[in-house]
Scaffold this active site. Structure first.
Site, PDB file in Angstrom:
ATOM      1  N   HIS A 132       0.865  -1.181   0.000  1.00 48.02           N
ATOM      2  CA  HIS A 132       0.000   0.000   0.000  1.00 48.02           C
ATOM      3  C   HIS A 132       0.899   1.228   0.000  1.00 48.02           C
ATOM      4  O   HIS A 132       1.773   1.374   0.846  1.00 48.02           O
ATOM      5  CB  HIS A 132      -0.918   0.033   1.220  1.00 48.02           C
ATOM      6  CG  HIS A 132      -1.870   1.190   1.196  1.00 48.02           C
ATOM      7  ND1 HIS A 132      -3.114   1.120   0.592  1.00 48.02           N
ATOM      8  CD2 HIS A 132      -1.745   2.468   1.651  1.00 48.02           C
ATOM      9  CE1 HIS A 132      -3.722   2.289   0.700  1.00 48.02           C
ATOM     10  NE2 HIS A 132      -2.908   3.131   1.334  1.00 48.02           N
ATOM     11  N   CYS A 133       0.669   2.123  -0.956  1.00 46.03           N
ATOM     12  CA  CYS A 133       1.530   3.294  -1.128  1.00 46.03           C
ATOM     13  C   CYS A 133       0.761   4.556  -0.713  1.00 46.03           C
ATOM     14  O   CYS A 133      -0.236   4.909  -1.353  1.00 46.03           O
ATOM     15  CB  CYS A 133       1.986   3.412  -2.579  1.00 46.03           C
ATOM     16  SG  CYS A 133       3.060   4.829  -2.883  1.00 46.03           S
ATOM     17  N   ILE A 134       1.239   5.216   0.340  1.00 44.10           N
ATOM     18  CA  ILE A 134       0.558   6.438   0.784  1.00 44.10           C
ATOM     19  C   ILE A 134       0.729   7.563  -0.230  1.00 44.10           C
ATOM     20  O   ILE A 134      -0.089   8.488  -0.288  1.00 44.10           O
ATOM     21  CB  ILE A 134       1.081   6.907   2.160  1.00 44.10           C
ATOM     22  CG1 ILE A 134       2.573   7.277   2.073  1.00 44.10           C
ATOM     23  CG2 ILE A 134       0.840   5.856   3.221  1.00 44.10           C
ATOM     24  CD1 ILE A 134       3.087   7.969   3.311  1.00 44.10           C
ATOM     25  N   ASN A 137      -2.037   7.176  -2.497  1.00 49.23           N
ATOM     26  CA  ASN A 137      -3.299   6.972  -1.780  1.00 49.23           C
ATOM     27  C   ASN A 137      -4.051   5.759  -2.324  1.00 49.23           C
ATOM     28  O   ASN A 137      -5.271   5.781  -2.484  1.00 49.23           O
ATOM     29  CB  ASN A 137      -4.181   8.230  -1.894  1.00 49.23           C
ATOM     30  CG  ASN A 137      -5.311   8.246  -0.876  1.00 49.23           C
ATOM     31  OD1 ASN A 137      -5.163   7.702   0.209  1.00 49.23           O
ATOM     32  ND2 ASN A 137      -6.432   8.857  -1.224  1.00 49.23           N
ATOM     33  N   ASN A 138      -3.306   4.691  -2.587  1.00 49.22           N
ATOM     34  CA  ASN A 138      -3.889   3.525  -3.231  1.00 49.22           C
ATOM     35  C   ASN A 138      -2.957   2.337  -3.008  1.00 49.22           C
ATOM     36  O   ASN A 138      -1.782   2.506  -2.693  1.00 49.22           O
ATOM     37  CB  ASN A 138      -4.047   3.784  -4.736  1.00 49.22           C
ATOM     38  CG  ASN A 138      -5.001   2.813  -5.405  1.00 49.22           C
ATOM     39  OD1 ASN A 138      -5.636   1.983  -4.742  1.00 49.22           O
ATOM     40  ND2 ASN A 138      -5.103   2.890  -6.720  1.00 49.22           N
TER      41      ASN A 138
END
Length: 291
Positions: A132-134, A137-138
């Site tokens: 999960h990549c902040i 945002n996805n």
């Protein structure tokens, strides 16, 4: 459909990390074109126009890829998915580390296909989940992994290109010392060095890491799970081999696509459903059939 629309709205809702990324892209673009290129080559000279055009194209592709990475659903497990353990065409069924049962997600109340994992942030299972990549945002998963990789590629190229132009501008004209605008130019150069140096290093490391993963057909999660599996099997006297590693070329085309002309375009139309992936057992089965 309602859940999908809700999650899509969440991805486009305000996100501080996304705002930071967009602001950084805008700052790097304007400082590179209107300060570094202008002061070094002259913005309206032939070299200046050429460099500004190339850098603008890279910046546009970075933004386009970034938006696609944010807006593309990484891949969801169908509610009707059930693994068919009697299907001879599926030689690999991933099982739990403890107990040996088929992987079942208690939170989503359905079975998990191979390479799928539950994301605590997105609150659902993601097909071929990488992480999960902040910053987007996805989640990065089956349907948007190539898009994410292309964004990192363009972003790394843009930062290195900007650094070269910054150094060239300083070597040609040095820090501005005129009283009228020298202070503002100095600020641009100082902020750019502080921003570009660590960003270039970070993006190059991230790009190198994902090139390694692609060439071995692994996700970030599978890499760390594989380290543990390797240790356990070597401890037991066996040799661990990643089941999805089909060889560098096959691994590369499975992510970027069979057409080399589309490798740098942020789409992934070539991928399958994400419920089944080719394994080394498929290659072994094909070789034995051909004999």
């Amino acid at each position: 459909m309602a859940e999908k629309a809700k999650q899509q709205q969440q991805r486009f809702a305000f996100s501080f990390p996304v705002t930071v990324v967009v602001s950084a892209i805008a700052y790097i673009y304007f400082s590179t074109v209107f300060v570094f290129i202008d002061r070094w080559l002259g913005l309206f000279s032939s070299p200046g126009i050429a460099n500004a055009s190339v850098f603008t194209a890279i910046a546009i592709m970075s933004l386009f890829s970034y938006r696609a990475a944010i807006s593309t659903d990484p891949g969801r497990v169908p509610a009707t998915y059930t693994p068919d353990i009697e299907d001879n065409t599926t030689p690999l069924h991933e099982i739990k580390r403890k107990g040996g049962d088929l992987r079942f997600c208690q939170k989503c109340s359905h079975y998990k296909p191979p390479r799928a994992h539950h994301c605590r942030v997105c609150k659902r299972c993601v097909l071929r989940m990488d992480h999960h990549c902040i910053w987007i945002n996805n989640c990065v998963g089956h349907a948007n992994y190539k898009i994410f990789f292309i964004f990192v590629t363009y972003a790394a190229i843009a930062c290195i290109y900007s650094m070269v132009l910054l150094v060239g501008s300083l070597a040609y004209d040095g820090l501005p010392d005129d009283e009228n605008n020298g202070g503002s130019y100095r600020t641009v150069y100082v902020v750019s060095v502080i921003l570009l140096a660590p960003l270039s290093i970070s993006l190059c490391v991230l790009l190198g890491w994902h090139i390694y993963l692609i060439l071995h057909n692994k996700t970030t999660i599978e890499y760390y799970e594989g380290v543990r599996a390797l240790w356990l099997q070597e401890k037991g006297g066996s040799i661990y081999k990643h089941p999805y590693d089909l060889g560098p070329y096959e691994n590369l085309t499975s992510v970027l696509g069979p057409n080399i002309l589309s490798w740098l375009w942020p789409t992934a139309n070539h991928i399958g459903s994400g419920l089944r992936f080719r394994t080394v057992y498929d290659l072994t089965k094909g070789a034995s059939t051909s004999k």
